[in-house]
Design a protein around this motif. Sequence first.
Motif, PDB file in Angstrom:
ATOM      1  N   LEU A 133     -29.158  -5.272   0.397  1.00 41.10           N
ATOM      2  CA  LEU A 133     -30.319  -5.677   1.188  1.00 41.10           C
ATOM      3  C   LEU A 133     -31.348  -4.555   1.342  1.00 41.10           C
ATOM      4  CD1 LEU A 133     -28.614  -7.854   3.936  1.00 41.10           C
ATOM      5  CD2 LEU A 133     -29.757  -8.586   1.842  1.00 41.10           C
ATOM      6  N   GLU A 134     -31.449  -3.723   0.302  1.00 42.39           N
ATOM      7  CA  GLU A 134     -32.480  -2.688   0.289  1.00 42.39           C
ATOM      8  C   GLU A 134     -32.925  -2.491  -1.154  1.00 42.39           C
ATOM      9  OE1 GLU A 134     -30.438   0.613   2.035  1.00 42.39           O
ATOM     10  OE2 GLU A 134     -29.336   1.038   0.232  1.00 42.39           O
ATOM     11  N   PRO A 135     -34.165  -2.028  -1.321  1.00 42.78           N
ATOM     12  CA  PRO A 135     -34.650  -1.813  -2.693  1.00 42.78           C
ATOM     13  C   PRO A 135     -33.711  -0.872  -3.440  1.00 42.78           C
ATOM     14  CG  PRO A 135     -36.440  -1.620  -1.111  1.00 42.78           C
ATOM     15  CD  PRO A 135     -35.160  -1.710  -0.310  1.00 42.78           C
ATOM     16  N   PRO A 136     -33.463  -1.108  -4.697  1.00 40.21           N
ATOM     17  CA  PRO A 136     -34.180  -2.023  -5.593  1.00 40.21           C
ATOM     18  C   PRO A 136     -33.529  -3.390  -5.748  1.00 40.21           C
ATOM     19  CG  PRO A 136     -32.817  -0.590  -6.917  1.00 40.21           C
ATOM     20  CD  PRO A 136     -32.594  -0.187  -5.470  1.00 40.21           C
ATOM     21  N   GLN A 156     -33.976  -6.707   0.173  1.00 40.93           N
ATOM     22  CA  GLN A 156     -34.858  -6.301   1.261  1.00 40.93           C
ATOM     23  C   GLN A 156     -34.392  -6.960   2.547  1.00 40.93           C
ATOM     24  OE1 GLN A 156     -36.762  -3.920   2.510  1.00 40.93           O
ATOM     25  NE2 GLN A 156     -38.207  -4.109   0.815  1.00 40.93           N
ATOM     26  N   PHE A 157     -34.666  -6.296   3.674  1.00 37.88           N
ATOM     27  CA  PHE A 157     -34.379  -6.863   4.988  1.00 37.88           C
ATOM     28  C   PHE A 157     -35.670  -6.846   5.779  1.00 37.88           C
ATOM     29  CE2 PHE A 157     -32.528  -7.248   9.230  1.00 37.88           C
ATOM     30  CZ  PHE A 157     -31.571  -8.231   8.993  1.00 37.88           C
ATOM     31  N   VAL A 158     -35.912  -7.907   6.551  1.00 39.06           N
ATOM     32  CA  VAL A 158     -37.141  -7.992   7.333  1.00 39.06           C
ATOM     33  C   VAL A 158     -36.827  -8.342   8.782  1.00 39.06           C
ATOM     34  CG1 VAL A 158     -38.523  -8.650   5.313  1.00 39.06           C
ATOM     35  CG2 VAL A 158     -37.602 -10.439   6.806  1.00 39.06           C
ATOM     36  N   VAL A 159     -37.736  -7.918   9.657  1.00 41.32           N
ATOM     37  CA  VAL A 159     -37.654  -8.231  11.077  1.00 41.32           C
ATOM     38  C   VAL A 159     -38.959  -8.899  11.476  1.00 41.32           C
ATOM     39  CG1 VAL A 159     -37.540  -7.242  13.409  1.00 41.32           C
ATOM     40  CG2 VAL A 159     -36.036  -6.376  11.606  1.00 41.32           C
ATOM     41  N   GLY A 160     -38.842 -10.027  12.175  1.00 47.12           N
ATOM     42  CA  GLY A 160     -40.008 -10.747  12.668  1.00 47.12           C
ATOM     43  C   GLY A 160     -40.217 -10.466  14.142  1.00 47.12           C
ATOM     44  N   ARG A 161     -41.491 -10.273  14.490  1.00 38.48           N
ATOM     45  CA  ARG A 161     -41.847  -9.989  15.879  1.00 38.48           C
ATOM     46  C   ARG A 161     -42.838 -11.021  16.384  1.00 38.48           C
ATOM     47  NH1 ARG A 161     -40.493  -5.286  13.559  1.00 38.48           N
ATOM     48  NH2 ARG A 161     -39.180  -3.900  14.794  1.00 38.48           N
ATOM     49  N   ARG A 177     -31.322 -10.687  -1.412  1.00 42.80           N
ATOM     50  CA  ARG A 177     -30.728  -9.804  -2.418  1.00 42.80           C
ATOM     51  C   ARG A 177     -30.657 -10.539  -3.742  1.00 42.80           C
ATOM     52  NH1 ARG A 177     -25.777  -9.522   0.838  1.00 42.80           N
ATOM     53  NH2 ARG A 177     -25.032 -11.634   0.864  1.00 42.80           N
ATOM     54  N   LEU A 178     -30.695  -9.774  -4.814  1.00 42.22           N
ATOM     55  CA  LEU A 178     -30.604 -10.370  -6.140  1.00 42.22           C
ATOM     56  C   LEU A 178     -29.166 -10.750  -6.462  1.00 42.22           C
ATOM     57  CD1 LEU A 178     -32.951  -8.106  -8.282  1.00 42.22           C
ATOM     58  CD2 LEU A 178     -33.339 -10.479  -7.575  1.00 42.22           C
ATOM     59  N   LEU A 179     -28.986 -11.952  -6.971  1.00 40.13           N
ATOM     60  CA  LEU A 179     -27.693 -12.387  -7.504  1.00 40.13           C
ATOM     61  C   LEU A 179     -27.629 -12.088  -8.993  1.00 40.13           C
ATOM     62  CD1 LEU A 179     -27.235 -15.860  -5.775  1.00 40.13           C
ATOM     63  CD2 LEU A 179     -26.189 -13.674  -5.140  1.00 40.13           C
ATOM     64  N   ASP A 180     -28.777 -12.250  -9.659  1.00 39.44           N
ATOM     65  CA  ASP A 180     -28.936 -11.907 -11.071  1.00 39.44           C
ATOM     66  C   ASP A 180     -30.418 -11.602 -11.285  1.00 39.44           C
ATOM     67  OD1 ASP A 180     -30.342 -14.395 -11.678  1.00 39.44           O
ATOM     68  OD2 ASP A 180     -28.398 -15.386 -11.785  1.00 39.44           O
ATOM     69  N   ALA A 181     -30.823 -11.412 -12.521  1.00 39.05           N
ATOM     70  CA  ALA A 181     -32.193 -10.967 -12.806  1.00 39.05           C
ATOM     71  C   ALA A 181     -33.268 -11.948 -12.345  1.00 39.05           C
ATOM     72  CB  ALA A 181     -32.354 -10.698 -14.307  1.00 39.05           C
ATOM     73  N   VAL A 182     -32.941 -13.235 -12.202  1.00 38.90           N
ATOM     74  CA  VAL A 182     -33.956 -14.221 -11.834  1.00 38.90           C
ATOM     75  C   VAL A 182     -33.625 -15.010 -10.570  1.00 38.90           C
ATOM     76  CG1 VAL A 182     -34.807 -14.491 -14.195  1.00 38.90           C
ATOM     77  CG2 VAL A 182     -32.984 -15.997 -13.345  1.00 38.90           C
ATOM     78  N   THR A 183     -32.512 -14.686  -9.910  1.00 43.80           N
ATOM     79  CA  THR A 183     -32.068 -15.441  -8.737  1.00 43.80           C
ATOM     80  C   THR A 183     -31.870 -14.509  -7.547  1.00 43.80           C
ATOM     81  OG1 THR A 183     -30.861 -16.912 -10.232  1.00 43.80           O
ATOM     82  CG2 THR A 183     -30.382 -17.100  -7.868  1.00 43.80           C
ATOM     83  N   ARG A 213     -36.322 -17.871  -8.542  1.00 42.79           N
ATOM     84  CA  ARG A 213     -35.801 -18.868  -7.610  1.00 42.79           C
ATOM     85  C   ARG A 213     -35.053 -18.148  -6.497  1.00 42.79           C
ATOM     86  NH1 ARG A 213     -31.978 -20.631 -12.262  1.00 42.79           N
ATOM     87  NH2 ARG A 213     -30.392 -19.043 -12.081  1.00 42.79           N
ATOM     88  N   VAL A 214     -34.948 -18.861  -5.368  1.00 44.11           N
ATOM     89  CA  VAL A 214     -34.208 -18.347  -4.214  1.00 44.11           C
ATOM     90  C   VAL A 214     -33.151 -19.378  -3.865  1.00 44.11           C
ATOM     91  CG1 VAL A 214     -34.337 -17.649  -1.802  1.00 44.11           C
ATOM     92  CG2 VAL A 214     -36.225 -17.135  -3.316  1.00 44.11           C
ATOM     93  N   ARG A 215     -31.948 -18.903  -3.600  1.00 43.42           N
ATOM     94  CA  ARG A 215     -30.839 -19.767  -3.196  1.00 43.42           C
ATOM     95  C   ARG A 215     -30.299 -19.311  -1.852  1.00 43.42           C
ATOM     96  NH1 ARG A 215     -27.395 -20.593  -8.816  1.00 43.42           N
ATOM     97  NH2 ARG A 215     -28.862 -22.101  -9.708  1.00 43.42           N
ATOM     98  N   LEU A 216     -29.524 -20.184  -1.239  1.00 47.52           N
ATOM     99  CA  LEU A 216     -28.842 -19.843   0.001  1.00 47.52           C
ATOM    100  C   LEU A 216     -27.730 -20.841   0.228  1.00 47.52           C
ATOM    101  CD1 LEU A 216     -29.695 -21.890   2.664  1.00 47.52           C
ATOM    102  CD2 LEU A 216     -31.890 -21.033   1.850  1.00 47.52           C
ATOM    103  N   ASP A 217     -26.801 -20.448   1.076  1.00 46.49           N
ATOM    104  CA  ASP A 217     -25.794 -21.393   1.529  1.00 46.49           C
ATOM    105  C   ASP A 217     -25.798 -21.391   3.046  1.00 46.49           C
ATOM    106  OD1 ASP A 217     -23.604 -19.603   2.681  1.00 46.49           O
ATOM    107  OD2 ASP A 217     -23.657 -18.847   0.621  1.00 46.49           O
ATOM    108  N   THR A 218     -25.342 -22.486   3.618  1.00 43.30           N
ATOM    109  CA  THR A 218     -25.285 -22.603   5.067  1.00 43.30           C
ATOM    110  C   THR A 218     -24.194 -23.604   5.435  1.00 43.30           C
ATOM    111  OG1 THR A 218     -26.632 -22.876   7.072  1.00 43.30           O
ATOM    112  CG2 THR A 218     -27.045 -24.426   5.250  1.00 43.30           C
ATOM    113  N   ARG A 219     -23.978 -23.744   6.723  1.00 41.72           N
ATOM    114  CA  ARG A 219     -22.938 -24.642   7.226  1.00 41.72           C
ATOM    115  C   ARG A 219     -23.536 -25.948   7.725  1.00 41.72           C
ATOM    116  NH1 ARG A 219     -20.812 -20.360  11.072  1.00 41.72           N
ATOM    117  NH2 ARG A 219     -21.400 -21.951  12.572  1.00 41.72           N
TER     118      ARG A 219
END
Length: 180
Positions: free
Chosen positions: A73-76, A79-84, A96-102, A138-144
């Motif tokens: 979760l940091e370059p390269p 990344q991590f972000v905080v919202g205010r 975070r990257l899973l592979d070169a395009v995901t 593309r961006v992926r995620l999993d959730t409950r």
Amino acid sequence: MTTHSEPRTSTPSASASWTVSPAWTVSTEPFTSGDATRLRRAYYAEVAGRYWKREVTEAEIDEGLLEFPGDGLEPPTGQFVVGRLGGEALACGGVRLLDAVTAELTRVFVDRRARGTGGGAALLQVLEEESRALGAQRVRLDTRSDLVEARALYARQGYAEIPAYNSGPYAEHWFEKRLV
């Protein structure tokens, strides 16, 4: 519309801030900063508490955070972000990257006091931009299943349910959004 406070490059930003709405500002921040750590603890307390259907102890939070380190979760690689909202740190998320395009979203959280104010959409907008900077298409995620607010947010922001791409112990729904 995102307003950048500094120019973007083709690589993930080491430190950047965006005013995403009149109320929300989202900044890249180290996973271990004080605000990021406080928000990650709140995230874990909520998701574990909802899963176990009880309040979570500080020791359980400590243990849970050890099980889910901020790897990537940091370059390269991420990344991590905080919202205010009005200057108060009330949201966070990582990519975070899973592979070169995901890229994969993780630890997306908006404090209960700030839900319904656009914080989730603001986080996703910046995380998607950071994903592009990492080279993701593309961006992926999993959730409950019980995280109904999160699933609704992802659907509103253009994420579509897809077949399972991982076998995480808490993954029950998988989403993807194309960035190109």
